[in-house]
Design a protein around this motif. Structure first.
Motif, PDB file in Angstrom:
ATOM      1  N   PRO A   5       0.816  -1.225   0.000  1.00 26.58           N
ATOM      2  CA  PRO A   5       0.000   0.000   0.000  1.00 26.58           C
ATOM      3  C   PRO A   5       0.844   1.267   0.000  1.00 26.58           C
ATOM      4  O   PRO A   5       0.485   2.269  -0.625  1.00 26.58           O
ATOM      5  N   GLU A   6       1.976   1.223   0.708  1.00 29.91           N
ATOM      6  CA  GLU A   6       2.842   2.402   0.729  1.00 29.91           C
ATOM      7  C   GLU A   6       3.464   2.618  -0.648  1.00 29.91           C
ATOM      8  O   GLU A   6       3.555   3.748  -1.136  1.00 29.91           O
ATOM      9  N   TYR A 178       0.383  -6.468   6.898  1.00 31.06           N
ATOM     10  CA  TYR A 178      -0.867  -6.823   6.226  1.00 31.06           C
ATOM     11  C   TYR A 178      -1.136  -8.327   6.279  1.00 31.06           C
ATOM     12  O   TYR A 178      -2.279  -8.740   6.161  1.00 31.06           O
ATOM     13  N   GLU A 181      -2.968  -8.630   9.571  1.00 27.29           N
ATOM     14  CA  GLU A 181      -4.295  -8.008   9.468  1.00 27.29           C
ATOM     15  C   GLU A 181      -5.245  -8.845   8.604  1.00 27.29           C
ATOM     16  O   GLU A 181      -6.427  -8.986   8.916  1.00 27.29           O
ATOM     17  N   LYS A 215      -8.000  -0.893   1.718  1.00 26.86           N
ATOM     18  CA  LYS A 215      -8.223   0.092   2.792  1.00 26.86           C
ATOM     19  C   LYS A 215      -6.944   0.855   3.098  1.00 26.86           C
ATOM     20  O   LYS A 215      -6.959   2.059   3.331  1.00 26.86           O
ATOM     21  N   ALA A 216      -5.832   0.113   3.110  1.00 26.28           N
ATOM     22  CA  ALA A 216      -4.550   0.743   3.444  1.00 26.28           C
ATOM     23  C   ALA A 216      -4.137   1.729   2.361  1.00 26.28           C
ATOM     24  O   ALA A 216      -3.604   2.803   2.644  1.00 26.28           O
ATOM     25  N   GLY A 221      -1.390   4.319   3.195  1.00 28.17           N
ATOM     26  CA  GLY A 221      -0.384   3.426   3.784  1.00 28.17           C
ATOM     27  C   GLY A 221      -0.297   3.595   5.290  1.00 28.17           C
ATOM     28  O   GLY A 221      -1.046   4.349   5.897  1.00 28.17           O
ATOM     29  N   SER A 222       0.612   2.842   5.882  1.00 25.83           N
ATOM     30  CA  SER A 222       0.817   2.888   7.331  1.00 25.83           C
ATOM     31  C   SER A 222       2.124   3.608   7.623  1.00 25.83           C
ATOM     32  O   SER A 222       3.123   3.358   6.978  1.00 25.83           O
ATOM     33  N   PHE A 237      -3.044   4.389   7.811  1.00 31.04           N
ATOM     34  CA  PHE A 237      -3.656   3.083   8.031  1.00 31.04           C
ATOM     35  C   PHE A 237      -3.310   2.498   9.402  1.00 31.04           C
ATOM     36  O   PHE A 237      -4.045   1.667   9.922  1.00 31.04           O
ATOM     37  N   GLN A 238      -2.200   2.946  10.001  1.00 34.06           N
ATOM     38  CA  GLN A 238      -1.852   2.382  11.315  1.00 34.06           C
ATOM     39  C   GLN A 238      -2.950   2.632  12.349  1.00 34.06           C
ATOM     40  O   GLN A 238      -3.078   1.894  13.315  1.00 34.06           O
ATOM     41  N   GLN A 240      -5.966   2.196  11.764  1.00 34.51           N
ATOM     42  CA  GLN A 240      -7.024   1.209  11.514  1.00 34.51           C
ATOM     43  C   GLN A 240      -6.542  -0.221  11.786  1.00 34.51           C
ATOM     44  O   GLN A 240      -7.275  -1.160  11.559  1.00 34.51           O
ATOM     45  N   HIS A 241      -5.294  -0.403  12.198  1.00 34.22           N
ATOM     46  CA  HIS A 241      -4.833  -1.769  12.476  1.00 34.22           C
ATOM     47  C   HIS A 241      -5.722  -2.399  13.539  1.00 34.22           C
ATOM     48  O   HIS A 241      -5.993  -1.788  14.568  1.00 34.22           O
TER      49      HIS A 241
END
Ligand SMILES: [Zn+2]
Length: 282
Positions: A5-6, A178, A181, A215-216, A221-222, A237-238, A240-241
């Motif tokens: 995602p990043e 991920y 997750e 989502k990420a 990204g996180s 996104f972190q 939403q972890h």
């Protein structure tokens, strides 16, 4: 480490910044990366225009109009900054700014403190045959990723499913965050052996992987440690972890009584940390 995602977020930002741009010059301050930057890198890409940007696994690919593609990987700590023409006058090199690509639209700065990343070029039509990509599995967003494919890859393996999700020759681009997750969303224990995962569970797992990654990407990204989006902002996104990094906390989807259960578990598998809920994930 930037994960799929990043890297997708970085690719999209680069796409907005340099699609159609002409590379005017390249400054290389350091060539020693995971693969050294070729001696003729600057000569080969200078004067070419950027035709198309895409992602293969965790690589950003910049296709040029001269039959070559820039291949860019961010390793553990790699970052890119995009400097607009307006800000170029006040731009000063920072520590670990190893490569600077000047274009007629903006300037790209590759910063990588640990130098596990890489930047090189390949012939565009030979990309998939190169040693970097030939052994890669299917991308999570490739339509060829279906339950039959995953099941066939897992059915003879006596390793935990979490470890297999990190195997880039099966599905490429799922990283450590991920994997935890996706297994949580699929309600599958990271300890389950691959050979015991059913065809139906493969379908659920693929759906979970796509949902989590999508989502990420939407969240940019996180942000853990060094990662920043190319404009310097964090990914979100972190926040939403569900399980990653949440050892001892209650998981979002069950009323774990933490005092009895101990909450979300953290274990080490193949040298990497895994987080899961042992009540929900079977
Ligand atoms: Zn739980």
């Amino acid at each position: 480490m930037p994960e799929l995602p990043e890297v997708e977020t970085i690719k999209e930002a680069l796409n907005r910044a340099v699609n159609g741009a002409v590379i005017q010059s390249v400054l290389i301050a350091e060539r020693r990366f995971r693969i050294p930057i070729p001696d003729d890198f600057a000569t080969k890409i200078t004067g070419a225009a950027v035709k198309y940007l895409r992602r293969i696994a965790k690589y950003v690919i910049i296709d040029l109009d001269n039959g070559l593609s820039i291949v860019w990987h961010f390793g553990m700590s790699g970052r890119v900054r995009i400097i607009s023409r307006d800000n170029l006058a006040s731009f000063t090199r920072e520590k670990h700014d190893h490569v600077i690509i000047y274009t007629n639209k903006c300037t790209l700065v590759f910063n990588d403190a640990r130098r596990f990343g890489l930047m090189t070029y390949l012939k565009t039509d030979e990309l998939y045959a190169s040693t970097l990509f030939a052994k890669l599995g299917i991308d999570p967003f490739d339509e060829r990723l279906n339950k039959q494919y995953l099941f066939s890859k897992l059915k003879d393996k006596h390793i935990p499913i979490k470890v297999a999700l990190l195997d880039q020759s099966i599905i490429c681009g799922i990283g450590n965050i991920y994997a935890s997750e996706a297994l949580y969303l699929a309600r599958i224990s990271p300890l389950r052996l691959c050979k015991d995962i059913s065809l139906h569970e493969c379908q659920i797992l693929i759906g979970a992987i796509k949902t989590i990654l999508q989502k990420a990407i939407l969240a940019g990204g996180s942000t853990l440690k060094d990662y920043r989006q190319p404009d310097g902002s964090m990914g979100y996104f972190q926040f939403q972890h569900a399980v990653y990094g949440k050892e001892g906390m209650s998981c979002p989807d069950c009323q774990c009584e933490i005092c009895k259960t101990g909450g979300i578990k953290k274990i080490i598998q193949a040298g990497r940390s895994t987080f899961y809920c042992n009540l929900l994930q079977k």
